[in-house]
Write a protein that holds these residues in place. Structure first.
Motif, PDB file in Angstrom:
ATOM      1  N   ASN A   1       6.093  -9.599 -10.527  1.00  0.00           N
ATOM      2  CA  ASN A   1       6.420  -9.514  -9.104  1.00  0.00           C
ATOM      3  C   ASN A   1       5.665  -8.414  -8.371  1.00  0.00           C
ATOM      4  O   ASN A   1       5.856  -8.215  -7.176  1.00  0.00           O
ATOM      5  CB  ASN A   1       7.927  -9.262  -8.926  1.00  0.00           C
ATOM      6  CG  ASN A   1       8.764 -10.404  -9.448  1.00  0.00           C
ATOM      7  OD1 ASN A   1       8.420 -11.565  -9.277  1.00  0.00           O
ATOM      8  ND2 ASN A   1       9.872 -10.075 -10.102  1.00  0.00           N
ATOM      9  N   LEU A   2       4.817  -7.688  -9.078  1.00  0.00           N
ATOM     10  CA  LEU A   2       4.088  -6.555  -8.500  1.00  0.00           C
ATOM     11  C   LEU A   2       2.827  -7.061  -7.811  1.00  0.00           C
ATOM     12  O   LEU A   2       1.926  -7.582  -8.472  1.00  0.00           O
ATOM     13  CB  LEU A   2       3.724  -5.558  -9.603  1.00  0.00           C
ATOM     14  CG  LEU A   2       2.945  -4.306  -9.211  1.00  0.00           C
ATOM     15  CD1 LEU A   2       3.735  -3.446  -8.231  1.00  0.00           C
ATOM     16  CD2 LEU A   2       2.573  -3.502 -10.447  1.00  0.00           C
ATOM     17  N   ASP A   3       2.777  -6.933  -6.495  1.00  0.00           N
ATOM     18  CA  ASP A   3       1.586  -7.445  -5.810  1.00  0.00           C
ATOM     19  C   ASP A   3       0.491  -6.373  -5.744  1.00  0.00           C
ATOM     20  O   ASP A   3       0.721  -5.196  -6.015  1.00  0.00           O
ATOM     21  CB  ASP A   3       1.909  -7.992  -4.418  1.00  0.00           C
ATOM     22  CG  ASP A   3       2.395  -6.944  -3.434  1.00  0.00           C
ATOM     23  OD1 ASP A   3       1.897  -5.799  -3.463  1.00  0.00           O
ATOM     24  OD2 ASP A   3       3.275  -7.269  -2.619  1.00  0.00           O
ATOM     25  N   GLU A   4      -0.690  -6.815  -5.398  1.00  0.00           N
ATOM     26  CA  GLU A   4      -1.868  -5.950  -5.436  1.00  0.00           C
ATOM     27  C   GLU A   4      -1.748  -4.762  -4.496  1.00  0.00           C
ATOM     28  O   GLU A   4      -2.143  -3.638  -4.834  1.00  0.00           O
ATOM     29  CB  GLU A   4      -3.106  -6.776  -5.097  1.00  0.00           C
ATOM     30  CG  GLU A   4      -4.409  -6.009  -5.185  1.00  0.00           C
ATOM     31  CD  GLU A   4      -5.617  -6.878  -4.875  1.00  0.00           C
ATOM     32  OE1 GLU A   4      -6.737  -6.331  -4.885  1.00  0.00           O
ATOM     33  OE2 GLU A   4      -5.446  -8.088  -4.625  1.00  0.00           O
ATOM     34  N   ASP A   5      -1.204  -4.991  -3.304  1.00  0.00           N
ATOM     35  CA  ASP A   5      -1.099  -3.903  -2.328  1.00  0.00           C
ATOM     36  C   ASP A   5      -0.178  -2.798  -2.824  1.00  0.00           C
ATOM     37  O   ASP A   5      -0.469  -1.606  -2.640  1.00  0.00           O
ATOM     38  CB  ASP A   5      -0.596  -4.440  -0.987  1.00  0.00           C
ATOM     39  CG  ASP A   5      -1.646  -5.268  -0.270  1.00  0.00           C
ATOM     40  OD1 ASP A   5      -2.838  -5.177  -0.637  1.00  0.00           O
ATOM     41  OD2 ASP A   5      -1.273  -6.022   0.651  1.00  0.00           O
TER      42      ASP A   5
ATOM     43  N   PHE B   1       0.533  -2.111  -6.000  1.00  0.00           N
ATOM     44  CA  PHE B   1      -0.148  -1.438  -7.109  1.00  0.00           C
ATOM     45  C   PHE B   1      -1.166  -0.438  -6.571  1.00  0.00           C
ATOM     46  O   PHE B   1      -1.196   0.722  -6.997  1.00  0.00           O
ATOM     47  CB  PHE B   1      -0.849  -2.463  -8.002  1.00  0.00           C
ATOM     48  CG  PHE B   1      -1.526  -1.863  -9.196  1.00  0.00           C
ATOM     49  CD1 PHE B   1      -0.843  -1.698 -10.394  1.00  0.00           C
ATOM     50  CD2 PHE B   1      -2.851  -1.437  -9.133  1.00  0.00           C
ATOM     51  CE1 PHE B   1      -1.458  -1.119 -11.506  1.00  0.00           C
ATOM     52  CE2 PHE B   1      -3.476  -0.864 -10.232  1.00  0.00           C
ATOM     53  CZ  PHE B   1      -2.768  -0.704 -11.422  1.00  0.00           C
ATOM     54  N   ASP B   2      -1.985  -0.874  -5.621  1.00  0.00           N
ATOM     55  CA  ASP B   2      -3.010   0.009  -5.056  1.00  0.00           C
ATOM     56  C   ASP B   2      -2.389   1.223  -4.372  1.00  0.00           C
ATOM     57  O   ASP B   2      -2.905   2.340  -4.471  1.00  0.00           O
ATOM     58  CB  ASP B   2      -3.872  -0.759  -4.051  1.00  0.00           C
ATOM     59  CG  ASP B   2      -4.815  -1.742  -4.722  1.00  0.00           C
ATOM     60  OD1 ASP B   2      -4.989  -1.657  -5.954  1.00  0.00           O
ATOM     61  OD2 ASP B   2      -5.386  -2.598  -4.011  1.00  0.00           O
ATOM     62  N   ALA B   3      -1.278   1.009  -3.662  1.00  0.00           N
ATOM     63  CA  ALA B   3      -0.649   2.110  -2.930  1.00  0.00           C
ATOM     64  C   ALA B   3      -0.114   3.175  -3.874  1.00  0.00           C
ATOM     65  O   ALA B   3      -0.283   4.380  -3.639  1.00  0.00           O
ATOM     66  CB  ALA B   3       0.482   1.570  -2.051  1.00  0.00           C
ATOM     67  N   VAL B   4       0.519   2.750  -4.968  1.00  0.00           N
ATOM     68  CA  VAL B   4       1.080   3.706  -5.926  1.00  0.00           C
ATOM     69  C   VAL B   4      -0.038   4.479  -6.624  1.00  0.00           C
ATOM     70  O   VAL B   4       0.027   5.709  -6.765  1.00  0.00           O
ATOM     71  CB  VAL B   4       1.978   2.987  -6.949  1.00  0.00           C
ATOM     72  CG1 VAL B   4       2.386   3.941  -8.065  1.00  0.00           C
ATOM     73  CG2 VAL B   4       3.217   2.427  -6.252  1.00  0.00           C
ATOM     74  N   VAL B   5      -1.078   3.781  -7.058  1.00  0.00           N
ATOM     75  CA  VAL B   5      -2.197   4.447  -7.722  1.00  0.00           C
ATOM     76  C   VAL B   5      -2.908   5.384  -6.747  1.00  0.00           C
ATOM     77  O   VAL B   5      -3.325   6.494  -7.110  1.00  0.00           O
ATOM     78  CB  VAL B   5      -3.172   3.409  -8.310  1.00  0.00           C
ATOM     79  CG1 VAL B   5      -4.444   4.079  -8.804  1.00  0.00           C
ATOM     80  CG2 VAL B   5      -2.503   2.651  -9.450  1.00  0.00           C
ATOM     81  N   ARG B   6      -3.013   4.968  -5.494  1.00  0.00           N
ATOM     82  CA  ARG B   6      -3.678   5.805  -4.486  1.00  0.00           C
ATOM     83  C   ARG B   6      -2.962   7.139  -4.316  1.00  0.00           C
ATOM     84  O   ARG B   6      -3.594   8.206  -4.358  1.00  0.00           O
ATOM     85  CB  ARG B   6      -3.715   5.069  -3.140  1.00  0.00           C
ATOM     86  CG  ARG B   6      -4.235   5.921  -1.986  1.00  0.00           C
ATOM     87  CD  ARG B   6      -4.098   5.191  -0.654  1.00  0.00           C
ATOM     88  NE  ARG B   6      -4.560   6.013   0.443  1.00  0.00           N
ATOM     89  CZ  ARG B   6      -3.809   6.904   1.079  1.00  0.00           C
ATOM     90  NH1 ARG B   6      -2.543   7.090   0.715  1.00  0.00           N
ATOM     91  NH2 ARG B   6      -4.313   7.612   2.072  1.00  0.00           N
ATOM     92  N   VAL B   7      -1.654   7.107  -4.131  1.00  0.00           N
ATOM     93  CA  VAL B   7      -0.923   8.344  -3.851  1.00  0.00           C
ATOM     94  C   VAL B   7      -0.828   9.227  -5.095  1.00  0.00           C
ATOM     95  O   VAL B   7      -1.083  10.425  -5.038  1.00  0.00           O
ATOM     96  CB  VAL B   7       0.475   8.036  -3.287  1.00  0.00           C
ATOM     97  CG1 VAL B   7       1.302   9.317  -3.190  1.00  0.00           C
ATOM     98  CG2 VAL B   7       0.353   7.387  -1.918  1.00  0.00           C
TER      99      VAL B   7
END
Length: 313
Positions: free
Chosen positions: A123-127, A129-135
């Motif tokens: 259920n984890l969408d790309e946006d 995932f990217d947001a968590v890795v970014r911060v």
């Protein structure tokens, strides 16, 4: 700008961080706030960074960085707020610039900022995932990079610092956590980044360590209720303030010689974590056939120490 201060500051408050300038990211609440207050109590001059966003990273209307800086000043310390986004080049650069323009130096960087967008992997969408890795991961890399560039320049100018970086990983980054694929991946990346930075920056007088804290914050309040170490002691084992003494010591000159390490902190316990090391092995001296490689692996697994269980499994 007050010029480079090679000592002093803190108006004689004393403590192991007397006169050191410390920048703490995500310091408006929770662990970051506890760290900022603890550093100030030990004589540090603190740059309090917080973007002021909700648990999921969306903007909020209040200014937690300013409130914490005022709390430090009201207690007799010195602090300045910084509201930049440290996951951007400009925000990270301005964090270092704020320390230099306000206090004339930077001695310690504590990377702490983060938020959650928990989902099971399917259920984890790309946006998200990217947001968590970014911060979490990029938000560690960029302040580290800009602080390290400053300290390298100082070293080349003949002023080798006693600089410290304390990164924030998690047990999820060491063992994994069900429902936290993005968070676990980012926190594991922070451990690897810590090891590389410790090796590369040693020559410039920079020590880099990481912590894996267990404490009650906005991100963990559903997991950790107020937990008492023992009935009647009054000790809240999950209070974020329990983690800060370790962070303050790692951020001080007293931690000389300690670098490239990961420490778990929970309640009154500090654990030195030991990472991947070679375990049992098998050598054939030639290329393995798939079936015989499988047989060898089965034998290795029988001799190996069982891995820690993934949180929530």
């Amino acid at each position: 700008m007050s010029g480079i201060r090679e000592g002093g500051g803190g108006e004689g408050r004393g403590g192991i961080c007397e006169g050191r300038v410390v920048a703490v990211t995500g310091a408006g609440r929770g662990l970051g706030r506890a760290h900022a207050l603890a550093f100030a109590a030990e004589g540090a001059l603190v740059v309090v960074n917080d973007l002021g966003v909700g648990l999921d990273g969306t903007p909020e209307s209040d200014g937690p960085a300013a409130r914490v800086a005022e709390e430090i000043r009201a207690a007799g310390g010195e602090a300045v707020p910084h509201g930049g986004d440290i996951a951007t080049t400009e925000g990270a650069a301005s964090l270092v610039r704020t320390a230099l323009e306000t206090y004339g130096r930077l001695d310690t960087l504590v990377n702490n900022a983060g938020f959650l967008r928990d989902r099971m992997l399917v259920n984890l969408d790309e946006d998200d995932f990217d947001a968590v890795v970014r911060v979490h991961l990029k938000g560690h890399f960029l302040p580290l990079r800009h602080a390290a560039a400053h300290w390298r320049a100082r070293t080349k100018a003949g002023h080798r610092p006693e600089a410290r970086i304390v990164n924030t990983s998690s047990g999820a980054g060491l063992l994994g956590s069900v429902g936290q694929g993005a968070y676990s991946a980012a926190k594991a990346g922070i451990v690897a980044l810590t090891l590389v930075a410790a090796a590369e920056l040693r020559r410039y007088g920079v020590q880099v360590n990481a912590i894996a804290p267990a404490a009650r914050t906005r991100m963990t309040e559903r997991t950790f209720a107020a937990t008492m170490a023992a009935p009647g002691t009054g000790f809240d084992a999950m209070a974020p303030e329990n983690v800060s003494p370790l962070v303050v010591w790692l951020g001080s000159a007293a931690s000389a010689g300690v670098t490239g390490r990961v420490f778990e902190a929970e309640g009154g316990r500090i654990t030195l974590m030991e990472g991947w090391r070679p375990g049992p092995g098998a050598e054939k001296g030639a290329r393995w056939e798939p079936a015989e490689a499988g047989a060898a692996i089965r034998e290795l697994l029988a001799r190996a120490t069982a891995p820690g269980q993934v949180y929530g499994a």
